[in-house]
Design an enzyme around this catalytic site. Sequence first.
Site, mmCIF file in Angstrom:
data_model
loop_
_atom_site.group_PDB
_atom_site.id
_atom_site.type_symbol
_atom_site.label_atom_id
_atom_site.label_comp_id
_atom_site.label_asym_id
_atom_site.label_seq_id
_atom_site.Cartn_x
_atom_site.Cartn_y
_atom_site.Cartn_z
ATOM 1 N N TRP A 180 22.764 13.031 -3.361
ATOM 2 C CA TRP A 180 21.484 12.451 -3.768
ATOM 3 C C TRP A 180 21.622 10.956 -3.977
ATOM 4 O O TRP A 180 22.731 10.418 -4.006
ATOM 5 C CB TRP A 180 20.879 13.179 -4.969
ATOM 6 N N HIS A 236 2.338 1.237 2.423
ATOM 7 C CA HIS A 236 1.929 1.425 1.014
ATOM 8 C C HIS A 236 0.425 1.300 0.811
ATOM 9 O O HIS A 236 -0.312 0.857 1.684
ATOM 10 C CB HIS A 236 2.684 0.475 0.088
ATOM 11 N N ASP A 282 -2.786 0.082 -1.728
ATOM 12 C CA ASP A 282 -3.212 -0.881 -2.749
ATOM 13 C C ASP A 282 -4.375 -0.286 -3.541
ATOM 14 O O ASP A 282 -5.394 0.106 -2.960
ATOM 15 C CB ASP A 282 -3.717 -2.178 -2.106
ATOM 16 N N HIS A 297 -4.727 -3.792 -8.292
ATOM 17 C CA HIS A 297 -3.803 -4.764 -7.702
ATOM 18 C C HIS A 297 -4.386 -6.175 -7.753
ATOM 19 O O HIS A 297 -3.647 -7.150 -7.807
ATOM 20 C CB HIS A 297 -3.520 -4.342 -6.254
ATOM 21 N N HIS A 331 -8.362 -8.439 -0.006
ATOM 22 C CA HIS A 331 -7.947 -7.985 -1.341
ATOM 23 C C HIS A 331 -9.073 -8.210 -2.349
ATOM 24 O O HIS A 331 -9.413 -7.329 -3.139
ATOM 25 C CB HIS A 331 -6.702 -8.738 -1.799
HETATM 26 MN MN MN Z 1 0.041 -4.259 -1.346
#
Ligand code: MN
Length: 258
Positions: A61, A73, A75, A79, A207
């Site tokens: 592991w 990923h 958001d 964020h 964003h």
């Molecule tokens: Mn991000």
Amino acid sequence: MSILTQLAGALSSGSVQVIDLTHTLDPDFPVIILPPEFGQCARFRMEEISAYDHRGPAWKWHNISMSEHTGTHFDAPSHWISGRDLPSNSVDAIKPADFIGPVVVLDCVEATENDEDFELSRADIEEWEKAHGKIPEHSWVLMRTDWSKRSGAEYLNMREDGPHSPGPSAEAIRFLIDERGIRGFGTETVGTDGGQAAHATPPYPAHYFLHGAGRYGLQCLANLDKLPATGAVLFAAPLKIKDGTGSPLRVLAMVESA
Ligand code: MN
């Protein structure tokens, strides 16, 4: 037959396929680099705890560490400062049904080949809709650029004046939120905004507007060339990190075979 029974049958027969839109988490995968006066995002790290040896004779592991915003990923609204006071704005608080929805893919490959700083405009989206129909409400909207086929320094594409990569214009993002009611916006690049978006008004408009409206971002996506323009269903479920502003995740799409 129930919808889910039909779906299970279609998955096992292969008439519905599962496409993985995720890059492998690897210490070499690039992360966003901000100007040096700001805090920086950590790359993926992995250390061995044991590997069938004196540290653990029958097991192997690893311990892993990374930023919330490393690799492919998600958001969350928290964020960005525009989303910081919204309810349920962190990855642990978003309702799980929000993670799954229809997905449309805007093909910007040719435009990006001609211009690394290509900016997706409202007119481009309206042109796409003439061919594919109106973007359904609550859709994931993905900007396909084939940027995911780049690696190493070519991926961030840093120059003296900062990174150069494609992204949406402020007007395009506002149109998708205000007039199409999208669930979220995804890219193959390191952010939902273009590389030069620090100079936009407002800075980083994707964003700013997405998260201010409680919508989500996906970045560092791969395999968008395997998706149809419309008709697929996307699963993007982040890890349930307490007060997390984002999370690495496995992004999967279900696609009907032609
Ligand atoms: Mn991000």
